[in-house]
Design a protein around this motif. Structure first.
Motif, PDB file in Angstrom:
ATOM      1  N   ARG A   4       0.833  -1.202   0.000  1.00  0.00           N
ATOM      2  CA  ARG A   4       0.000   0.000   0.000  1.00  0.00           C
ATOM      3  C   ARG A   4       0.867   1.252   0.000  1.00  0.00           C
ATOM      4  N   LYS A   5       0.446   2.235  -0.804  1.00  0.00           N
ATOM      5  CA  LYS A   5       1.174   3.500  -0.856  1.00  0.00           C
ATOM      6  C   LYS A   5       0.938   4.289   0.430  1.00  0.00           C
ATOM      7  N   LYS A   6       1.991   4.928   0.888  1.00  0.00           N
ATOM      8  CA  LYS A   6       1.905   5.740   2.105  1.00  0.00           C
ATOM      9  C   LYS A   6       1.560   7.180   1.726  1.00  0.00           C
ATOM     10  N   VAL A   7       0.408   7.646   2.201  1.00  0.00           N
ATOM     11  CA  VAL A   7      -0.056   8.997   1.900  1.00  0.00           C
ATOM     12  C   VAL A   7      -0.203   9.786   3.204  1.00  0.00           C
ATOM     13  N   THR A   8       0.337  10.988   3.222  1.00  0.00           N
ATOM     14  CA  THR A   8       0.122  11.892   4.346  1.00  0.00           C
ATOM     15  C   THR A   8      -0.942  12.909   3.958  1.00  0.00           C
ATOM     16  N   VAL A   9      -2.010  12.981   4.742  1.00  0.00           N
ATOM     17  CA  VAL A   9      -2.989  14.055   4.606  1.00  0.00           C
ATOM     18  C   VAL A   9      -2.519  15.186   5.509  1.00  0.00           C
ATOM     19  N   LEU A  10      -2.252  16.330   4.912  1.00  0.00           N
ATOM     20  CA  LEU A  10      -1.677  17.448   5.651  1.00  0.00           C
ATOM     21  C   LEU A  10      -2.689  17.982   6.670  1.00  0.00           C
ATOM     22  N   ASP A  11      -2.299  17.953   7.935  1.00  0.00           N
ATOM     23  CA  ASP A  11      -3.181  18.328   9.041  1.00  0.00           C
ATOM     24  C   ASP A  11      -2.771  19.706   9.560  1.00  0.00           C
ATOM     25  N   TYR A  12      -3.450  20.747   9.073  1.00  0.00           N
ATOM     26  CA  TYR A  12      -3.111  22.106   9.500  1.00  0.00           C
ATOM     27  C   TYR A  12      -4.341  22.883   9.975  1.00  0.00           C
ATOM     28  N   SER A  14      -7.581  22.462   8.599  1.00  0.00           N
ATOM     29  CA  SER A  14      -8.512  22.763   7.514  1.00  0.00           C
ATOM     30  C   SER A  14      -9.716  21.838   7.547  1.00  0.00           C
ATOM     31  N   GLY A  15     -10.814  22.327   8.077  1.00  0.00           N
ATOM     32  CA  GLY A  15     -12.107  21.646   7.941  1.00  0.00           C
ATOM     33  C   GLY A  15     -12.108  20.182   8.313  1.00  0.00           C
ATOM     34  N   ASN A  16     -13.007  19.439   7.738  1.00  0.00           N
ATOM     35  CA  ASN A  16     -13.161  18.024   8.028  1.00  0.00           C
ATOM     36  C   ASN A  16     -12.282  17.204   7.094  1.00  0.00           C
ATOM     37  N   VAL A  17     -11.121  16.787   7.606  1.00  0.00           N
ATOM     38  CA  VAL A  17     -10.202  16.001   6.774  1.00  0.00           C
ATOM     39  C   VAL A  17     -10.471  14.504   6.909  1.00  0.00           C
ATOM     40  N   ARG A  18     -11.353  14.138   7.827  1.00  0.00           N
ATOM     41  CA  ARG A  18     -11.603  12.707   8.052  1.00  0.00           C
ATOM     42  C   ARG A  18     -12.188  12.033   6.813  1.00  0.00           C
ATOM     43  N   SER A  19     -13.026  12.759   6.051  1.00  0.00           N
ATOM     44  CA  SER A  19     -13.598  12.170   4.835  1.00  0.00           C
ATOM     45  C   SER A  19     -12.503  11.882   3.814  1.00  0.00           C
ATOM     46  N   ALA A  20     -11.493  12.757   3.753  1.00  0.00           N
ATOM     47  CA  ALA A  20     -10.365  12.527   2.848  1.00  0.00           C
ATOM     48  C   ALA A  20      -9.561  11.311   3.293  1.00  0.00           C
ATOM     49  N   VAL A  21      -9.326  11.202   4.594  1.00  0.00           N
ATOM     50  CA  VAL A  21      -8.591  10.046   5.123  1.00  0.00           C
ATOM     51  C   VAL A  21      -9.328   8.757   4.793  1.00  0.00           C
ATOM     52  N   PHE A  47      -1.292  14.729   0.375  1.00  0.00           N
ATOM     53  CA  PHE A  47      -2.629  15.206   0.039  1.00  0.00           C
ATOM     54  C   PHE A  47      -2.863  16.499   0.813  1.00  0.00           C
ATOM     55  N   VAL A  48      -3.115  17.599   0.094  1.00  0.00           N
ATOM     56  CA  VAL A  48      -3.295  18.908   0.724  1.00  0.00           C
ATOM     57  C   VAL A  48      -4.763  19.319   0.624  1.00  0.00           C
ATOM     58  N   PRO A  49      -5.526  19.198   1.716  1.00  0.00           N
ATOM     59  CA  PRO A  49      -6.920  19.632   1.694  1.00  0.00           C
ATOM     60  C   PRO A  49      -7.002  21.141   1.845  1.00  0.00           C
ATOM     61  N   GLY A  50      -8.199  21.687   1.681  1.00  0.00           N
ATOM     62  CA  GLY A  50      -8.359  23.125   1.877  1.00  0.00           C
ATOM     63  C   GLY A  50      -9.815  23.521   1.857  1.00  0.00           C
ATOM     64  N   VAL A  51     -10.259  24.151   2.936  1.00  0.00           N
ATOM     65  CA  VAL A  51     -11.641  24.608   3.038  1.00  0.00           C
ATOM     66  C   VAL A  51     -11.634  26.025   3.596  1.00  0.00           C
ATOM     67  N   GLY A  52     -12.487  26.889   3.028  1.00  0.00           N
ATOM     68  CA  GLY A  52     -12.614  28.235   3.579  1.00  0.00           C
ATOM     69  C   GLY A  52     -11.966  29.296   2.717  1.00  0.00           C
ATOM     70  N   GLY A  86      -6.874  23.893  -1.335  1.00  0.00           N
ATOM     71  CA  GLY A  86      -5.560  23.263  -1.458  1.00  0.00           C
ATOM     72  C   GLY A  86      -5.109  23.125  -2.904  1.00  0.00           C
ATOM     73  N   HIS A  87      -5.998  23.313  -3.841  1.00  0.00           N
ATOM     74  CA  HIS A  87      -5.687  23.448  -5.278  1.00  0.00           C
ATOM     75  C   HIS A  87      -5.338  24.906  -5.586  1.00  0.00           C
ATOM     76  N   GLN A  88      -6.118  25.810  -5.034  1.00  0.00           N
ATOM     77  CA  GLN A  88      -5.969  27.227  -5.361  1.00  0.00           C
ATOM     78  C   GLN A  88      -4.635  27.821  -4.903  1.00  0.00           C
ATOM     79  N   ILE A  89      -4.090  27.314  -3.798  1.00  0.00           N
ATOM     80  CA  ILE A  89      -2.863  27.915  -3.239  1.00  0.00           C
ATOM     81  C   ILE A  89      -1.659  27.773  -4.155  1.00  0.00           C
ATOM     82  N   PHE A  90      -1.725  26.868  -5.141  1.00  0.00           N
ATOM     83  CA  PHE A  90      -0.573  26.676  -6.017  1.00  0.00           C
ATOM     84  C   PHE A  90      -0.498  27.724  -7.130  1.00  0.00           C
ATOM     85  N   PHE A  91      -1.505  28.587  -7.224  1.00  0.00           N
ATOM     86  CA  PHE A  91      -1.471  29.677  -8.200  1.00  0.00           C
ATOM     87  C   PHE A  91      -0.804  30.913  -7.599  1.00  0.00           C
ATOM     88  N   GLU A  92      -0.661  31.943  -8.426  1.00  0.00           N
ATOM     89  CA  GLU A  92       0.107  33.122  -8.004  1.00  0.00           C
ATOM     90  C   GLU A  92      -0.515  33.876  -6.838  1.00  0.00           C
TER      91      GLU A  92
END
Length: 212
Positions: A4-12, A14-21, A47-52, A86-92
């Motif tokens: 199994r691939k090891k994935v870290t869900v970034l815990d900072y 941001s909202g409900n990350v349990r559904s992503a986990v 995996f970088v989540p982002g809400v708000g 978490g998608h939007q932050i990669f833009f300028e």
């Protein structure tokens, strides 16, 4: 049986990350919820989540020192998947209520209020992925779940080095066309929520895990 691939869900914070986990575990990943540098740097996929609000997410990422470690992963060619804000932050930059907040600047573009009769854009919508997309393989015609008021609505990418491949951009439309996803080597990001998108979202996560 494949490891199994090891994935870290970034815990900072941001909202409900349990559904992503849960969604990543269901897709076959071994998931750690963490903001520790070792967990960010040494996993197979981040995996970088982002809400708000954009500014609040950037501040929260800075507060835990994650911007530095995300940048180091990308520079080292290690896979990252960003979702929603978490998608939007990669833009300028992001613009909210006249306030401009610098993003990570991996891609050109400004995250701004959707020019649509109704915002937020909430619910299921189709996307138009590019030919050869790895994330959308087999699910090109499916619908995904969006919840957002802001998006990148113009894409202008000049390849500085002729040998560099331009990013693959997936579009959707709500009032206007907007960027729904980007695949750019190790860095991928999605405006929608695959973890809330049923079987299509589950397949997308499996597709991502296969690239790790």
């Amino acid at each position: 049986m494949a490891e199994r691939k090891k994935v870290t869900v970034l815990d900072y914070g941001s909202g409900n990350v349990r559904s992503a986990v849960r969604a990543l575990e269901a897709a076959g990943a071994e998931v750690t919820l963490s903001a520790k540098p070792d967990d960010i740097l040494n996993c197979d996929g981040l995996f970088v989540p982002g809400v708000g609000a954009y500014a609040a997410v950037m501040q929260a990422l800075n507060d835990v020192g994650a911007i530095r470690w995300i940048g180091r992963r990308i520079a080292g060619g290690r896979p990252v998947l960003g979702i929603c804000v978490g998608h939007q932050i990669f833009f300028e930059e992001g613009v909210e209520h006249g306030v401009r907040t610098p993003g990570m600047g991996e891609w050109p573009g400004t995250v701004e209020l959707l020019k649509a009769p109704v915002v937020p854009h909430m619910g299921w919508n189709t996307v138009t992925p590019p030919e050869g997309s790895k994330l959308f393989k087999g699910i090109e015609n499916e619908r995904f779940y969006f919840v957002h008021s802001y998006a990148v609505q113009e894409w202008n990418f000049d390849v500085a080095q002729p040998k560099m491949l331009p990013p693959q951009v997936t579009w959707s439309e709500h009032g206007v066309p907007f960027v729904a996803g980007v695949e750019n080597g190790p860095l991928c990001a999605l405006q929608f929520h695959p973890e809330k998108s049923g079987e299509a979202g589950a397949q997308l996560l499996r597709n991502w895990l296969e690239t790790l």
